[in-house]
Design an enzyme around this catalytic site. Structure first.
Site, short mmCIF file in Angstrom:
data_model
loop_
_atom_site.label_atom_id
_atom_site.label_comp_id
_atom_site.label_asym_id
_atom_site.label_seq_id
_atom_site.Cartn_x
_atom_site.Cartn_y
_atom_site.Cartn_z
N ARG A 78 0.81 -1.22 0.00
CA ARG A 78 0.00 0.00 0.00
C ARG A 78 0.84 1.27 0.00
O ARG A 78 0.33 2.35 -0.22
CB ARG A 78 -0.95 -0.03 1.21
CG ARG A 78 -2.05 -1.06 1.08
CD ARG A 78 -2.74 -1.37 2.41
NE ARG A 78 -1.97 -2.30 3.23
CZ ARG A 78 -2.36 -2.78 4.42
NH1 ARG A 78 -3.52 -2.40 4.92
NH2 ARG A 78 -1.61 -3.63 5.11
N TYR B 286 5.49 -4.78 15.60
CA TYR B 286 5.44 -4.63 14.15
C TYR B 286 6.37 -3.51 13.72
O TYR B 286 6.41 -2.43 14.34
CB TYR B 286 4.01 -4.29 13.69
CG TYR B 286 3.02 -5.44 13.82
CD1 TYR B 286 3.43 -6.70 14.23
CD2 TYR B 286 1.69 -5.25 13.51
CE1 TYR B 286 2.52 -7.74 14.34
CE2 TYR B 286 0.76 -6.28 13.62
CZ TYR B 286 1.19 -7.53 14.04
OH TYR B 286 0.29 -8.54 14.15
N GLY B 287 7.10 -3.75 12.64
CA GLY B 287 8.05 -2.75 12.14
C GLY B 287 7.37 -1.51 11.57
O GLY B 287 8.04 -0.51 11.30
N SER C 269 36.30 40.93 1.97
CA SER C 269 35.13 40.53 1.20
C SER C 269 35.54 39.97 -0.16
O SER C 269 36.52 40.40 -0.75
CB SER C 269 34.23 41.75 0.96
OG SER C 269 33.69 42.15 2.19
#
Ligand code: UD1
Ligand code: CA
Length: 452
Positions: A17, A107-108, A393
């Site tokens: 899914r 559950y992973g 700079s």
């Protein structure tokens, strides 16, 4: 004496899914793979064994967890092919052949189950024995297994949505997936599980009714929905992320951090911010970020694997890439990118610079537009600037190069050689002024126009 504990974490499912090439449990929440959330939780309840069940299709998962296997307690079991959650737990049985004690199945894809909740389940088992499952009340129970209770509140069975009657579907009490039981009992019940259901899978949830049939007591512990949240789709993943971010924001504020607009600040699972830091809106903390006491992070900063010292001030609009370490009171201003660089106490780069692969000494000032040229298309080189130096700079520092303590570089210089301590390095064409050239040129152009 409390019993030995083991955890089995299921991660062999394909996660169809998610519609992803990446196995589901490797998708991240708060910058950490979901499987790692589960492993961390198992370790926090002092599980002496942690078995991760994965499958040949999920090679990336096996590789991902392989670096945790070894001296510690983590091992990998392969489920081939994946035939359901009961079959997955059975695949972990061989890894626990010599284990005697309580097993917690996790559950992973369920990252937020808390160690405290697991302790509560183990405690209940210690008191009452039998099988303990973690239940939660879901606002929208669609997709979850339903917990069917007896009149006395004990757990009669767990019914998957697809196999449920209308009456059962109306139940809002859901199965988180976490189950805890004695190892020997669990594996003997699993051996009896059949796949005569809507998905033709071996369901772990069947151990409840099978257990009762042989006289096991079956109980539930109730948890929060936000803890039990299972991730099956990208929509669930976003919901899990939202839960994590909300918690991280509250935790930061509780720890004394000011978030001006909390909803716009994003944390990782390991973000550390000390008290009295101020975080302005729209800031993103990637993995491995530490912010020191009283530091000020201005709006629109992006940080990744970076340490910011006490009282430092960074941004707005600054980017910190991995390996950046800013000392106390360092100041980094707008449109500055820092990568793999250290800046000692009080160093400053206030505007528009690239500071990569360099060590900058205390109180050194880096002028606007300074670029550290650290890459020649093949290799990276590292430079150093000493203390109290001043980089004019628009200096280009061509690495590797060393600028000594108190040294200056002239504005616009392309510095390719070391500048010794206390010296000025100038590397730019010397200016010449052409006497009256501009006026003469103007006159010439005017005449040319008249003649046309
Ligand atoms: C499962 C539960 C459901 C519960 C929900 C909670 C079952 C039968 N159903 O449903 O009651 O409400 O979780 O989120 O247990 N896995 C394997 N091998 C397999 C199948 C799955 O290792 O053969 C792993 C998956 O990688 C995943 C976990 O087990 O980490 C759960 O599998 P998933 O297919 O997501 O189960 P759900 O349909 O969510
Ligand atoms: Ca799931």
């Amino acid at each position: 004496m409390s019993r030995a504990r083991a955890a089995i974490i299921l991660a062999a499912g394909q996660g169809t899914r998610m519609k992803s090439e990446l196995p589901k449990v490797l998708h991240e929440v708060g910058g950490q793979a979901m499987i790692d959330w589960a492993i961390a939780t198992a370790q926090r309840i002092d599980a002496e064994r942690v078995v991760i069940v994965t499958s040949p299709q999920n090679k990336a998962v096996t590789e991902h967890v392989a670096r945790r296997v070894g001296a510690n307690t983590v091992s990998i079991a392969i489920q081939d092919p994946p035939l359901g959650t009961a079959h997955a737990v059975t695949s972990g049985e061989a890894s626990l052949a010599d284990f005697d004690g309580d097993v917690v199945v996790m559950y992973g894809d369920t990252p937020f189950v808390s160690p405290e909740r697991l302790e509560q389940m183990l405690q209940l088992r210690a008191e009452k024995g039998g099988i303990v499952a973690l239940a939660f009340e879901a606002a929208n129970p669609a997709g979850y297994g339903r917990m069917i209770l007896d009149a006395d509140g004990s757990l009669q069975g767990i019914v998957e949505q697809r196999d449920a009657t209308d009456f059962e579907r109306a139940v809002k009490l859901c199965n988180s997936g976490v189950i805890c039981a004695d190892a020997k009992t669990l594996f003997s019940l699993l051996a009896q599980v059949k796949n005569d259901n809507a998905k033709s899978e071996y369901y772990l949830t069947d151990v409840v009714s099978l257990g009762r049939a042989v006289g096991q007591k079956t109980h539930i512990v109730r948890g929060e929905e936000s803890d039990a949240l299972g991730v099956n789709s990208r929509i669930d993943l976003a919901a899990a992320e939202a839960v994590f971010q909300k918690r991280a924001r509250l935790a930061a504020m509780e720890a004394g951090v000011t978030l001006i607009d909390p909803e716009t600040v994003y944390f990782s699972h390991d973000t550390e911010i000390a008290a009295d830091a101020i975080i302005e809106p729209n800031v993103f903390f990637g993995r491995g970020v530490k912010i020191g006491k009283g530091a000020h992070v201005h709006a629109f900063c992006h940080l990744d694997q970076t340490e910011v010292g006490e009282g430092a001030s960074i941004g707005p609009f600054a980017r910190f890439r991995p390996g950046s370490k800013l000392g106390k009171k360092v100041k980094i201003g707008n449109f500055v990118e820092v990568k793999n660089a250290t800046l000692a106490e009080g160093a400053k780069a206030s505007h528009l610079s690239y500071i990569g692969d360099i060590d900058v000494g205390a109180r050194t000032n880096i002028g606007a537009g300074t670029i550290v040229c650290n890459y020649d298309g093949f290799d990276k080189y590292r430079s150093t600037i000493g203390e109290d130096a001043f980089i004019g700079s628009n200096t280009a520092l061509v690495s590797p190069v060393k600028i000594g303590d108190r040294a200056y570089t002239g504005t616009g210089s392309v510095i390719t050689k070391d500048v010794p301590a206390g010296d000025l390095g100038v590397a730019r064409a010397r200016q010449i002024n052409l006497d009256g050239w501009a006026d003469k040129n103007r006159e010439k152009k005017r005449k040319a126009k008249e003649q046309k």
